[in-house]
Design a protein around this motif. Structure first.
Motif, PDB file in Angstrom:
ATOM      1  N   ASP A 151       0.845  -1.195   0.000  1.00 57.25           N
ATOM      2  CA  ASP A 151       0.000   0.000   0.000  1.00 57.25           C
ATOM      3  C   ASP A 151       0.877   1.239   0.000  1.00 57.25           C
ATOM      4  N   LYS A 153       1.028   5.159   1.228  1.00 59.23           N
ATOM      5  CA  LYS A 153       0.392   5.994   2.241  1.00 59.23           C
ATOM      6  C   LYS A 153       1.015   7.381   2.242  1.00 59.23           C
ATOM      7  N   SER A 176      -4.584   6.078   2.912  1.00 54.97           N
ATOM      8  CA  SER A 176      -4.212   4.774   2.376  1.00 54.97           C
ATOM      9  C   SER A 176      -4.730   4.679   0.941  1.00 54.97           C
ATOM     10  N   GLU A 229       1.646   2.738  11.525  1.00 58.23           N
ATOM     11  CA  GLU A 229       0.973   4.042  11.567  1.00 58.23           C
ATOM     12  C   GLU A 229       1.090   4.674  12.956  1.00 58.23           C
TER      13      GLU A 229
END
Length: 371
Positions: A151, A153, A176, A229
């Protein structure tokens, strides 16, 4: 009887090693090639091989966005290529926020109008505006890849003083690409008086900011782990007796894949490198570059890229590229803009598309059909 056709695996191996511009043209050869070259698995394999080749500089100024090959002979301003930005509107300047894996995070406005763009293919994706209005005079941002979830981000955050309160307030959000949504991270930001530079430095799966803390007065490095995160602290170099008194550190960079701190004296730029990520004792002097023979204001001279041969490329005052000689001195190289404000990033040409991650399935299919 011999066959006139190469095995498909051999064809794939050949295609993987071709330049991006050639691969874009070869999508038109057949439906099979278009499907193959557009496949996310192929694009990731192509990027892994492309990462071994020279990168490119991407430079944004008031006059537009240009690119320059890192391996081209410096001093040839004609090598600068003007890029078409397909989503640019009303002559708004496109600001570079971050770069990762051939994708570039840009903004048309300070706190909104965000896009993820592949300058090599033209593929782009407009992001929804953050859910919370971001305000403030100190603005943090960063962009990176989370390999644990495949992913991309990005983080945007603001920080401001508040009267008759605790003295400060902060707010920020993480986006995201897979989820196509923002998530607030308000509670993690009340940690310092702000970052020395707003752009987060991507290294080892985290974004990093060099912070100035007032009580007690000290410097710190604050990192945002893209997988977890969460924010955490990275230790600063320890001042030891065997090292002479070093210049105060002014900025943070990723040079040669390592986290580096930059300090300025009246005659030199000092570079320190973290040899083992996260270990404070592993900070060590990397090298120093002299600039006293060049008429520059030292704090406008910012390292941008380190070649495999150890030559340092710097951007000066948002309008010139300079490079260090083998003797460790800086020389003027390319003047590319008369703008006093400029953003620059280093990127690898790739086929990776932001439209192959999350979002609207119909949007991704339409994007493939348009190629």
């Amino acid at each position: 009887m011999t066959s006139n056709y190469l095995p498909e695996q051999v064809v794939v191996e050949i295609l993987l090693r071709l330049p991006v511009k050639s691969l874009i043209r070869f999508r038109c050869v057949s439906k099979r090639w278009r499907s193959l070259i557009s496949d996310p698995g192929f694009t990731k394999s192509q990027f892994r091989l492309a990462s071994e080749h020279p990168e490119r500089f991407l430079i944004s100024s008031s006059s537009g966005i240009r690119s320059l090959g890192c391996d081209l002979p410096f001093g040839d301003s004609s090598a600068l290529k003007e890029l078409v930005v397909p989503f640019q509107r009303n002559c708004l300047r496109v600001r570079i926020i971050g770069s990762c894996n051939g994708l570039v995070f840009v903004a048309l406005h300070p706190h909104k109008g965000f896009y993820i763009w592949n300058p090599s293919t033209g593929d782009h994706r407009k992001l929804p505006d953050p859910g919370a209005p971001l305000r403030g005079f100190i603005y943090w941002h960063g962009f990176g890849y989370d390999s644990s979830t495949d992913d991309y981000k990005l983080i945007v955050a603001s920080y401001r003083l508040v009267k008759n309160d605790s003295g400060r307030s902060s707010e920020g959000e993480v986006f995201s690409l897979n989820k196509n949504s923002w998530k607030g991270i308000l509670h993690d930001l009340d940690y310092s008086d702000g970052a020395k530079e707003p752009a987060g430095i991507l290294c080892n799966g985290s974004l990093h900011w060099h912070l100035k803390v007032s009580e007690p007065a000290r410097d710190e490095i604050y990192a945002f782990d893209l997988a977890e995160e969460k924010f955490h602290e990275i230790p600063m170099p320890i001042q030891e007796d065997e090292h002479p008194r070093r210049a105060p550190f002014s900025s943070l960079r990723n040079l040669g894949g390592c986290l580096c701190l930059v300090g300025y004296t009246r005659t030199h730029i000092d570079l320190w490198r973290m040899m083992e990520y996260g270990i404070g004792e592993s900070w060590a002097p990397m090298f120093r570059v002299a600039y006293s023979h060049v008429k520059v204001y030292r704090y406008h001279l910012n390292p941008l890229w380190l070649s495999r041969g150890g030559q340092l490329v710097l951007i000066y005052a948002g309008k010139e590229l300079m490079i260090s000689t083998p003797e460790g001195e800086i020389e003027h190289v390319v003047a590319f803009s008369d703008s006093l404000t400029c953003e620059a990033a280093v990127f690898v040409e790739s086929l990776i598309s932001p439209n192959h991650y999350g979002g609207d399935e119909r949007q991704r299919l339409l994007c493939d059909e348009d190629r």
